[in-house]
Design a protein around this motif. Structure first.
Motif, PDB file in Angstrom:
ATOM      1  N   MET A  23       0.827  -1.197   0.000  1.00 57.16           N
ATOM      2  CA  MET A  23       0.000   0.000   0.000  1.00 57.16           C
ATOM      3  C   MET A  23       0.871   1.260   0.000  1.00 57.16           C
ATOM      4  SD  MET A  23      -3.035   1.145  -0.078  1.00 57.16           S
ATOM      5  CE  MET A  23      -4.019   2.553   0.326  1.00 57.16           C
ATOM      6  N   ILE A  24       1.897   1.270   0.840  1.00 55.44           N
ATOM      7  CA  ILE A  24       2.800   2.414   0.904  1.00 55.44           C
ATOM      8  C   ILE A  24       3.491   2.603  -0.433  1.00 55.44           C
ATOM      9  CG2 ILE A  24       4.889   3.307   1.991  1.00 55.44           C
ATOM     10  CD1 ILE A  24       4.031   1.939   4.559  1.00 55.44           C
ATOM     11  N   LEU A  25       3.936   1.474  -1.052  1.00 51.75           N
ATOM     12  CA  LEU A  25       4.611   1.541  -2.352  1.00 51.75           C
ATOM     13  C   LEU A  25       3.680   2.113  -3.407  1.00 51.75           C
ATOM     14  CD1 LEU A  25       7.019   0.958  -4.155  1.00 51.75           C
ATOM     15  CD2 LEU A  25       6.155  -1.387  -4.451  1.00 51.75           C
ATOM     16  N   SER A  26       2.417   1.680  -3.400  1.00 48.08           N
ATOM     17  CA  SER A  26       1.465   2.176  -4.376  1.00 48.08           C
ATOM     18  C   SER A  26       1.232   3.673  -4.209  1.00 48.08           C
ATOM     19  CB  SER A  26       0.131   1.429  -4.243  1.00 48.08           C
ATOM     20  OG  SER A  26       0.277   0.065  -4.586  1.00 48.08           O
ATOM     21  N   GLN A  27       1.130   4.115  -2.940  1.00 44.44           N
ATOM     22  CA  GLN A  27       0.949   5.540  -2.686  1.00 44.44           C
ATOM     23  C   GLN A  27       2.156   6.325  -3.171  1.00 44.44           C
ATOM     24  OE1 GLN A  27       0.213   5.569   1.520  1.00 44.44           O
ATOM     25  NE2 GLN A  27      -1.981   5.279   1.301  1.00 44.44           N
ATOM     26  N   TYR A  28       3.357   5.766  -2.933  1.00 43.89           N
ATOM     27  CA  TYR A  28       4.573   6.440  -3.374  1.00 43.89           C
ATOM     28  C   TYR A  28       4.605   6.554  -4.893  1.00 43.89           C
ATOM     29  CZ  TYR A  28       9.416   7.059  -4.736  1.00 43.89           C
ATOM     30  OH  TYR A  28      10.560   7.505  -5.339  1.00 43.89           O
ATOM     31  N   ARG A  29       4.272   5.453  -5.599  1.00 44.60           N
ATOM     32  CA  ARG A  29       4.314   5.463  -7.056  1.00 44.60           C
ATOM     33  C   ARG A  29       3.285   6.446  -7.609  1.00 44.60           C
ATOM     34  NH1 ARG A  29       7.028   1.633  -9.848  1.00 44.60           N
ATOM     35  NH2 ARG A  29       5.617   1.917 -11.593  1.00 44.60           N
ATOM     36  N   THR A  30       2.083   6.508  -6.963  1.00 46.57           N
ATOM     37  CA  THR A  30       1.063   7.435  -7.424  1.00 46.57           C
ATOM     38  C   THR A  30       1.538   8.872  -7.264  1.00 46.57           C
ATOM     39  OG1 THR A  30      -0.694   5.873  -6.828  1.00 46.57           O
ATOM     40  CG2 THR A  30      -1.327   8.182  -7.116  1.00 46.57           C
ATOM     41  N   PHE A  66       4.653   9.866  -7.103  1.00 46.57           N
ATOM     42  CA  PHE A  66       5.757  10.068  -8.039  1.00 46.57           C
ATOM     43  C   PHE A  66       5.236  10.342  -9.445  1.00 46.57           C
ATOM     44  CE2 PHE A  66       8.486   8.108 -11.287  1.00 46.57           C
ATOM     45  CZ  PHE A  66       9.643   8.853 -11.113  1.00 46.57           C
ATOM     46  N   LEU A  67       4.265   9.530  -9.884  1.00 45.38           N
ATOM     47  CA  LEU A  67       3.721   9.711 -11.231  1.00 45.38           C
ATOM     48  C   LEU A  67       3.021  11.052 -11.367  1.00 45.38           C
ATOM     49  CD1 LEU A  67       2.379   6.104 -11.813  1.00 45.38           C
ATOM     50  CD2 LEU A  67       4.101   7.246 -13.212  1.00 45.38           C
ATOM     51  N   GLN A  68       2.326  11.482 -10.300  1.00 46.21           N
ATOM     52  CA  GLN A  68       1.666  12.781 -10.352  1.00 46.21           C
ATOM     53  C   GLN A  68       2.685  13.901 -10.449  1.00 46.21           C
ATOM     54  OE1 GLN A  68      -1.750  13.449 -10.555  1.00 46.21           O
ATOM     55  NE2 GLN A  68      -0.835  15.408 -11.111  1.00 46.21           N
ATOM     56  N   SER A  88      18.037   1.321 -17.139  1.00 46.08           N
ATOM     57  CA  SER A  88      18.301   0.248 -18.089  1.00 46.08           C
ATOM     58  C   SER A  88      16.977  -0.317 -18.583  1.00 46.08           C
ATOM     59  CB  SER A  88      19.118  -0.867 -17.418  1.00 46.08           C
ATOM     60  OG  SER A  88      18.321  -1.547 -16.457  1.00 46.08           O
ATOM     61  N   HIS A  89      17.039  -1.032 -19.697  1.00 47.26           N
ATOM     62  CA  HIS A  89      15.826  -1.671 -20.221  1.00 47.26           C
ATOM     63  C   HIS A  89      15.262  -2.656 -19.214  1.00 47.26           C
ATOM     64  CE1 HIS A  89      15.593   0.050 -24.170  1.00 47.26           C
ATOM     65  NE2 HIS A  89      16.866  -0.210 -24.411  1.00 47.26           N
ATOM     66  N   GLY A  90      16.127  -3.277 -18.420  1.00 47.70           N
ATOM     67  CA  GLY A  90      15.660  -4.209 -17.403  1.00 47.70           C
ATOM     68  C   GLY A  90      14.768  -3.533 -16.388  1.00 47.70           C
ATOM     69  N   ASP A  91      15.134  -2.285 -15.995  1.00 46.77           N
ATOM     70  CA  ASP A  91      14.309  -1.536 -15.062  1.00 46.77           C
ATOM     71  C   ASP A  91      12.945  -1.267 -15.661  1.00 46.77           C
ATOM     72  OD1 ASP A  91      16.391  -1.419 -13.258  1.00 46.77           O
ATOM     73  OD2 ASP A  91      17.156   0.485 -14.025  1.00 46.77           O
ATOM     74  N   TYR A  92      12.932  -0.848 -16.923  1.00 47.54           N
ATOM     75  CA  TYR A  92      11.655  -0.577 -17.577  1.00 47.54           C
ATOM     76  C   TYR A  92      10.829  -1.852 -17.726  1.00 47.54           C
ATOM     77  CZ  TYR A  92      13.027   4.178 -18.889  1.00 47.54           C
ATOM     78  OH  TYR A  92      13.393   5.498 -18.877  1.00 47.54           O
ATOM     79  N   ASP A  93      11.495  -2.946 -18.038  1.00 52.81           N
ATOM     80  CA  ASP A  93      10.775  -4.203 -18.219  1.00 52.81           C
ATOM     81  C   ASP A  93      10.042  -4.601 -16.945  1.00 52.81           C
ATOM     82  OD1 ASP A  93      11.599  -4.379 -20.802  1.00 52.81           O
ATOM     83  OD2 ASP A  93      13.243  -5.791 -20.411  1.00 52.81           O
ATOM     84  N   ARG A  94      10.717  -4.462 -15.797  1.00 52.47           N
ATOM     85  CA  ARG A  94      10.087  -4.820 -14.530  1.00 52.47           C
ATOM     86  C   ARG A  94       8.901  -3.913 -14.232  1.00 52.47           C
ATOM     87  NH1 ARG A  94      15.481  -5.900 -13.365  1.00 52.47           N
ATOM     88  NH2 ARG A  94      15.878  -3.788 -12.650  1.00 52.47           N
ATOM     89  N   GLU A  95       9.080  -2.602 -14.490  1.00 54.03           N
ATOM     90  CA  GLU A  95       8.029  -1.655 -14.188  1.00 54.03           C
ATOM     91  C   GLU A  95       6.844  -1.803 -15.146  1.00 54.03           C
ATOM     92  OE1 GLU A  95       9.678   2.218 -14.205  1.00 54.03           O
ATOM     93  OE2 GLU A  95      10.945   1.879 -12.448  1.00 54.03           O
ATOM     94  N   ASN A  96       7.099  -2.213 -16.385  1.00 56.05           N
ATOM     95  CA  ASN A  96       6.059  -2.221 -17.410  1.00 56.05           C
ATOM     96  C   ASN A  96       5.468  -3.602 -17.658  1.00 56.05           C
ATOM     97  OD1 ASN A  96       6.350   0.504 -17.814  1.00 56.05           O
ATOM     98  ND2 ASN A  96       7.891   0.267 -19.411  1.00 56.05           N
ATOM     99  N   GLU A 144       0.865   2.089 -11.284  1.00 53.26           N
ATOM    100  CA  GLU A 144       2.051   1.854 -12.102  1.00 53.26           C
ATOM    101  C   GLU A 144       2.069   2.653 -13.395  1.00 53.26           C
ATOM    102  OE1 GLU A 144       3.193  -2.160 -12.742  1.00 53.26           O
ATOM    103  OE2 GLU A 144       2.976  -2.740 -10.632  1.00 53.26           O
ATOM    104  N   THR A 145       0.902   3.069 -13.869  1.00 53.13           N
ATOM    105  CA  THR A 145       0.863   3.758 -15.170  1.00 53.13           C
ATOM    106  C   THR A 145       0.304   5.174 -15.111  1.00 53.13           C
ATOM    107  OG1 THR A 145      -1.361   3.007 -15.791  1.00 53.13           O
ATOM    108  CG2 THR A 145       0.481   1.519 -16.278  1.00 53.13           C
ATOM    109  N   GLY A 146      -0.409   5.489 -14.042  1.00 52.76           N
ATOM    110  CA  GLY A 146      -1.067   6.786 -13.967  1.00 52.76           C
ATOM    111  C   GLY A 146      -2.368   6.842 -14.752  1.00 52.76           C
ATOM    112  N   LEU A 147      -2.778   5.712 -15.357  1.00 49.96           N
ATOM    113  CA  LEU A 147      -3.998   5.626 -16.156  1.00 49.96           C
ATOM    114  C   LEU A 147      -4.965   4.629 -15.548  1.00 49.96           C
ATOM    115  CD1 LEU A 147      -2.396   5.273 -19.706  1.00 49.96           C
ATOM    116  CD2 LEU A 147      -3.362   7.367 -18.747  1.00 49.96           C
TER     117      LEU A 147
END
Length: 301
Positions: free
Chosen positions: A1-8, A10-12, A187-195, A236-239
């Motif tokens: 939950m904390i991670l999700s709030q942080y990502r939200t 960050f994305l904002q 790195s592409h690896g970072d993006y791959d994990r996030e996406n 994770e996407t802001g959408l």
């Protein structure tokens, strides 16, 4: 939950910064392979332009400094895969201990019509690009710049925005941008994990674009609860998932409308929108233009 709030959050924050991006214009792209060797051990400079400069001289034994007497960035070694970003009118100097090893020299010059907050107070920044993504961008930009092909300016603008997007993401990672603490391109690896979730959802939607799955059907296919999918995708996407479905359908619509024998009604019918009017409404919401305006622009000789 904390991670999700942080990502939200960050994305904002990133969204706000992107929305603050002023008009940006590409001034010049320079790319030289196997350039004329520099003088060994001699400081070259001052080099100074009235635009932003992003440059790379991938050469072992290279040293740099910025500002009079190193006032902005002191004399320091410049590792391979490291780019330097200089603000307008900042003087800098370069020195090569092994100039014969210089294989490629790249410069990218651009201008903002007003200060952009992430760079407004910045005079110099070092950027570490371990996978040489900037190299690929600049090579592509140079190639496009050398040929008067239709859509050249639009392609160059898109590539420049991609570069600035990489810079923005690197800034948000928290490094200072100093020579000894560079911003680092993910790195592409970072993006791959996030996406990973985005890619999975996109694949499920794309298989049925003319009759896209509901949120409940997607959740069942991904073995997730509806609430978990909705909240995680938004974090994770802001959408929302619905917004992503609309974007993917309109992306396909844009491709279809490029065909000279395809009209708005036909595309609306093939993608099973409830009516051409509703299709036009969604199209304008996603792209910022009507389908007819898009056709007139995209099919222009």
């Amino acid at each position: 939950m904390i991670l999700s709030q942080y990502r939200t959050t960050f994305l904002q924050k990133v969204s706000n910064i992107v929305q603050s991006l002023p008009s940006v214009n590409l001034a010049l792209v320079e790319h030289t392979q196997n350039p004329t060797p520099k003088h060994r051990g001699v400081w070259i400079g001052p080099i100074q332009r009235n635009s932003w400069i992003l440059d790379s001289s991938n050469c072992p034994g290279m040293r740099c400094r910025a500002g009079d007497s190193g006032s902005i960035s002191p004399e320091t070694d410049r590792p391979r895969h490291t780019w330097h970003l200089y603000a307008p009118n900042v003087p800098f100097w370069e020195q090569y201990d092994r100039p014969e090893l210089l294989e490629e020299d790249m410069w990218l010059q651009f201008d903002f019509n007003k200060p952009w907050p992430p760079l407004a107070e910045r005079k110099f920044a070092a950027i570490f690009d371990p996978e040489d993504r900037f190299v690929e961008y600049v090579r592509a930009m140079y190639e496009v710049q050398q040929h008067g092909r239709p859509g050249r300016q639009l392609i160059l603008q898109g590539l420049l925005l991609a570069v600035l997007g990489e810079v923005l993401t690197a800034i948000q990672a928290g490094a200072s941008g100093k020579a000894n603490d560079p911003w680092q391109i993910c790195s592409h690896g970072d993006y791959d994990r996030e996406n990973r979730l985005l890619s999975t959802v996109d694949a499920a939607i794309t298989r049925k674009l003319s009759s896209p799955p509901s949120l409940e059907q997607l959740a069942e296919e991904l073995d997730m609860s509806v609430s978990s999918l909705a909240h995680r995708f938004k974090a994770e996407t802001g959408l929302t998932v619905v917004q992503r479905i609309q974007w993917l359908r309109i992306r396909m619509a844009r491709r279809m409308l490029l065909q000279s024998d395809t009209g708005v009604k036909s595309v609306s019918h093939k993608l099973r929108f409830s009516s051409p009017a509703y299709f036009a409404k969604v199209f304008q919401k996603v792209t910022g233009m009507t389908p007819s305006t898009y056709i007139a622009t995209a099919r222009r000789p």
